[in-house]
Design a protein around this motif. Sequence first.
Motif, PDB file in Angstrom:
ATOM      1  N   ASN A 189       0.819  -1.094   0.065  1.00 22.87           N
ATOM      2  CA  ASN A 189      -0.093   0.049  -0.005  1.00 22.87           C
ATOM      3  C   ASN A 189       0.858   1.183  -0.135  1.00 22.87           C
ATOM      4  OD1 ASN A 189      -2.430  -1.220  -0.079  1.00 22.87           O
ATOM      5  ND2 ASN A 189      -2.624  -1.655   2.209  1.00 22.87           N
ATOM      6  N   ARG A 190       2.087   1.260   0.696  1.00 26.36           N
ATOM      7  CA  ARG A 190       2.862   2.275   0.972  1.00 26.36           C
ATOM      8  C   ARG A 190       3.497   2.596  -0.653  1.00 26.36           C
ATOM      9  NH1 ARG A 190       4.313   0.267   6.019  1.00 26.36           N
ATOM     10  NH2 ARG A 190       6.494  -0.319   5.033  1.00 26.36           N
ATOM     11  N   SER A 191       3.497   1.583  -1.311  1.00 25.12           N
ATOM     12  CA  SER A 191       4.450   1.590  -2.652  1.00 25.12           C
ATOM     13  C   SER A 191       3.490   2.170  -3.933  1.00 25.12           C
ATOM     14  CB  SER A 191       5.010   0.390  -3.089  1.00 25.12           C
ATOM     15  OG  SER A 191       4.009  -0.378  -3.455  1.00 25.12           O
ATOM     16  N   VAL A 192       2.136   2.611  -3.541  1.00 29.44           N
ATOM     17  CA  VAL A 192       1.585   3.095  -4.623  1.00 29.44           C
ATOM     18  C   VAL A 192       1.112   4.569  -4.299  1.00 29.44           C
ATOM     19  CG1 VAL A 192      -0.861   3.085  -5.392  1.00 29.44           C
ATOM     20  CG2 VAL A 192       0.321   1.081  -4.756  1.00 29.44           C
TER      21      VAL A 192
ATOM     22  N   TRP B 182      -0.465  14.191 -15.176  1.00 26.48           N
ATOM     23  CA  TRP B 182      -0.390  12.992 -15.980  1.00 26.48           C
ATOM     24  C   TRP B 182       1.094  12.631 -16.362  1.00 26.48           C
ATOM     25  CZ3 TRP B 182       1.331  13.390 -21.172  1.00 26.48           C
ATOM     26  CH2 TRP B 182       1.126  12.327 -22.002  1.00 26.48           C
ATOM     27  N   PHE B 183       1.773  13.825 -16.738  1.00 23.13           N
ATOM     28  CA  PHE B 183       3.371  13.517 -17.072  1.00 23.13           C
ATOM     29  C   PHE B 183       4.073  13.123 -15.910  1.00 23.13           C
ATOM     30  CE2 PHE B 183       7.552  15.443 -17.259  1.00 23.13           C
ATOM     31  CZ  PHE B 183       7.919  14.896 -18.617  1.00 23.13           C
ATOM     32  N   ALA B 184       3.588  13.644 -14.686  1.00 20.25           N
ATOM     33  CA  ALA B 184       4.282  12.977 -13.469  1.00 20.25           C
ATOM     34  C   ALA B 184       4.195  11.580 -13.376  1.00 20.25           C
ATOM     35  CB  ALA B 184       3.798  13.576 -12.084  1.00 20.25           C
ATOM     36  N   TYR B 185       3.083  11.131 -13.521  1.00 20.60           N
ATOM     37  CA  TYR B 185       2.744   9.628 -13.443  1.00 20.60           C
ATOM     38  C   TYR B 185       3.416   8.635 -14.513  1.00 20.60           C
ATOM     39  CZ  TYR B 185      -0.787   9.256 -10.088  1.00 20.60           C
ATOM     40  OH  TYR B 185      -1.765   8.998  -8.692  1.00 20.60           O
ATOM     41  N   LEU B 186       3.813   9.479 -15.525  1.00 23.35           N
ATOM     42  CA  LEU B 186       4.672   8.669 -16.742  1.00 23.35           C
ATOM     43  C   LEU B 186       6.083   8.276 -16.067  1.00 23.35           C
ATOM     44  CD1 LEU B 186       4.049  10.784 -19.751  1.00 23.35           C
ATOM     45  CD2 LEU B 186       2.807   8.755 -19.383  1.00 23.35           C
ATOM     46  N   ILE B 187       6.495   8.916 -15.144  1.00 17.31           N
ATOM     47  CA  ILE B 187       7.786   8.439 -14.342  1.00 17.31           C
ATOM     48  C   ILE B 187       7.505   7.233 -13.423  1.00 17.31           C
ATOM     49  CG2 ILE B 187       9.703   9.293 -12.927  1.00 17.31           C
ATOM     50  CD1 ILE B 187       8.684  11.988 -13.676  1.00 17.31           C
ATOM     51  N   PRO B 188       8.297   6.329 -13.907  1.00 21.78           N
ATOM     52  CA  PRO B 188       8.014   4.891 -12.998  1.00 21.78           C
ATOM     53  C   PRO B 188       8.270   5.212 -11.295  1.00 21.78           C
ATOM     54  CG  PRO B 188       9.403   4.603 -14.978  1.00 21.78           C
ATOM     55  CD  PRO B 188       9.146   6.022 -14.753  1.00 21.78           C
ATOM     56  N   LEU B 189       7.622   4.296 -10.658  1.00 23.00           N
ATOM     57  CA  LEU B 189       7.916   4.424  -9.027  1.00 23.00           C
ATOM     58  C   LEU B 189       9.522   4.325  -8.748  1.00 23.00           C
ATOM     59  CD1 LEU B 189       6.258   4.620  -6.579  1.00 23.00           C
ATOM     60  CD2 LEU B 189       6.371   2.386  -6.330  1.00 23.00           C
ATOM     61  N   ILE B 190       9.939   5.245  -8.136  1.00 21.71           N
ATOM     62  CA  ILE B 190      11.372   5.302  -7.764  1.00 21.71           C
ATOM     63  C   ILE B 190      11.668   4.380  -6.369  1.00 21.71           C
ATOM     64  CG2 ILE B 190      13.331   6.553  -7.296  1.00 21.71           C
ATOM     65  CD1 ILE B 190      11.939   8.898  -8.938  1.00 21.71           C
ATOM     66  N   GLY B 191      12.409   3.491  -6.690  1.00 16.29           N
ATOM     67  CA  GLY B 191      12.829   2.884  -5.419  1.00 16.29           C
ATOM     68  C   GLY B 191      11.857   2.197  -4.299  1.00 16.29           C
ATOM     69  N   ASN B 192      10.608   1.867  -5.005  1.00 13.55           N
ATOM     70  CA  ASN B 192       9.299   1.356  -4.461  1.00 13.55           C
ATOM     71  C   ASN B 192       8.904   2.386  -3.260  1.00 13.55           C
ATOM     72  OD1 ASN B 192       7.529  -0.610  -4.374  1.00 13.55           O
ATOM     73  ND2 ASN B 192       8.186  -1.576  -2.862  1.00 13.55           N
ATOM     74  N   ASN B 193       9.329   3.712  -3.595  1.00 11.91           N
ATOM     75  CA  ASN B 193       8.919   4.486  -2.300  1.00 11.91           C
ATOM     76  C   ASN B 193       8.373   5.833  -3.138  1.00 11.91           C
ATOM     77  OD1 ASN B 193       8.791   6.452  -0.293  1.00 11.91           O
ATOM     78  ND2 ASN B 193      10.858   5.885   0.654  1.00 11.91           N
ATOM     79  N   PRO B 194       6.935   6.245  -2.964  1.00 12.06           N
ATOM     80  CA  PRO B 194       6.439   7.275  -3.928  1.00 12.06           C
ATOM     81  C   PRO B 194       6.844   8.887  -3.228  1.00 12.06           C
ATOM     82  CG  PRO B 194       4.869   6.293  -2.390  1.00 12.06           C
ATOM     83  CD  PRO B 194       5.950   5.278  -2.368  1.00 12.06           C
ATOM     84  N   ASN B 195       7.670   8.530  -1.920  1.00  7.94           N
ATOM     85  CA  ASN B 195       7.986  10.182  -1.644  1.00  7.94           C
ATOM     86  C   ASN B 195       9.265  10.490  -2.449  1.00  7.94           C
ATOM     87  OD1 ASN B 195       6.615  10.110   0.771  1.00  7.94           O
ATOM     88  ND2 ASN B 195       7.836   8.659   1.818  1.00  7.94           N
TER      89      ASN B 195
ATOM     90  N   LEU C 284      -0.590  17.573  -6.125  1.00  8.22           N
ATOM     91  CA  LEU C 284       0.050  18.859  -5.276  1.00  8.22           C
ATOM     92  C   LEU C 284       1.327  18.804  -5.643  1.00  8.22           C
ATOM     93  CD1 LEU C 284      -0.669  20.822  -3.318  1.00  8.22           C
ATOM     94  CD2 LEU C 284      -0.108  19.220  -1.337  1.00  8.22           C
ATOM     95  N   SER C 285       2.544  17.878  -5.431  1.00  9.99           N
ATOM     96  CA  SER C 285       3.942  17.903  -5.666  1.00  9.99           C
ATOM     97  C   SER C 285       4.223  18.449  -7.137  1.00  9.99           C
ATOM     98  CB  SER C 285       4.407  16.631  -5.417  1.00  9.99           C
ATOM     99  OG  SER C 285       4.129  15.858  -6.312  1.00  9.99           O
ATOM    100  N   SER C 286       3.351  18.227  -8.177  1.00 12.03           N
ATOM    101  CA  SER C 286       3.658  18.371  -9.594  1.00 12.03           C
ATOM    102  C   SER C 286       3.118  19.663  -9.915  1.00 12.03           C
ATOM    103  CB  SER C 286       3.346  17.276 -10.347  1.00 12.03           C
ATOM    104  OG  SER C 286       2.053  17.030 -10.385  1.00 12.03           O
ATOM    105  N   ASN C 287       2.349  20.467  -9.068  1.00  3.83           N
ATOM    106  CA  ASN C 287       1.655  21.539  -9.213  1.00  3.83           C
ATOM    107  C   ASN C 287       1.636  22.623  -8.050  1.00  3.83           C
ATOM    108  OD1 ASN C 287       0.186  21.038 -12.022  1.00  3.83           O
ATOM    109  ND2 ASN C 287       0.005  19.350 -10.755  1.00  3.83           N
ATOM    110  N   TYR C 288       2.620  22.545  -7.296  1.00  7.60           N
ATOM    111  CA  TYR C 288       2.619  23.159  -5.659  1.00  7.60           C
ATOM    112  C   TYR C 288       2.489  24.762  -6.222  1.00  7.60           C
ATOM    113  CZ  TYR C 288       7.444  24.473  -5.866  1.00  7.60           C
ATOM    114  OH  TYR C 288       8.725  24.956  -6.307  1.00  7.60           O
TER     115      TYR C 288
END
Length: 221
Positions: free
Chosen positions: A124-127, A183-196, A135-139
């Motif tokens: 769950n944390r990896s999603v 949408w563009f931010a979601y094109l980047i794969p999950l980094i290190g299995n950590n969404p942060n 918010l992070s891509s449009n702060y």
Amino acid sequence: MGSLFKYLTDFIKDKTTTWGFKTALFISIITLVCLTDYFVGFSKNYHFNNKIEQLEKLTKLKQAFLTDSTVLKEFQEMESKVIQNKHYSERLSSLFSKENESKNLSSSKIKGQNESSKNADTTNRSVRSIFWMALSSNYLIAIILPFLVFLPFYNKESRTGKGILSWFSSLVILAIMITIFTWFAYLIPLIGNNPNWNYLLNIVMHSVFWFAIIMLGKKNK
């Protein structure tokens, strides 16, 4: 239809109306039409009815060509394309849902295999969260947005006809920008299995983008 086209042509050629007003009016009309269609579902009903008619015709054609395997295969491929063809509202709904579907699928597998709750929490944390991704891509836009939303309450010019039109079209443009950036931010794969890490990268990219825009604007002055 001809009179409408003539009116639009005259409106575009009208030099007494600024291009800013024309653009704001165009954006507002298109947005209102799309919102009305999205919630009322005129084009969706047409899309579904057309889809059913095509499937009915293909079913009859398949029965007529049961002995011709080559033609039958082509009809089956057409049928598959018709079934997979989605209305734009369905495409918008599923724009950011792939990762959530993946999360649900992972949770189902975890329950089915009776894995430990620790593994479930890790999954769950990896999603990535849609809220934090947006918010992070449009702060910077998120900081500006509340001031723009309440602009008519503290700015008299924004309460005029042209002002309201400009205000509404500005909100639409920001909404489109937020959608594109997310949408563009979601094109980047999950980094290190950590969404942060993805949230941090989104902030950096957003900052660099607007810094480049500001510098480019200063250079062109």
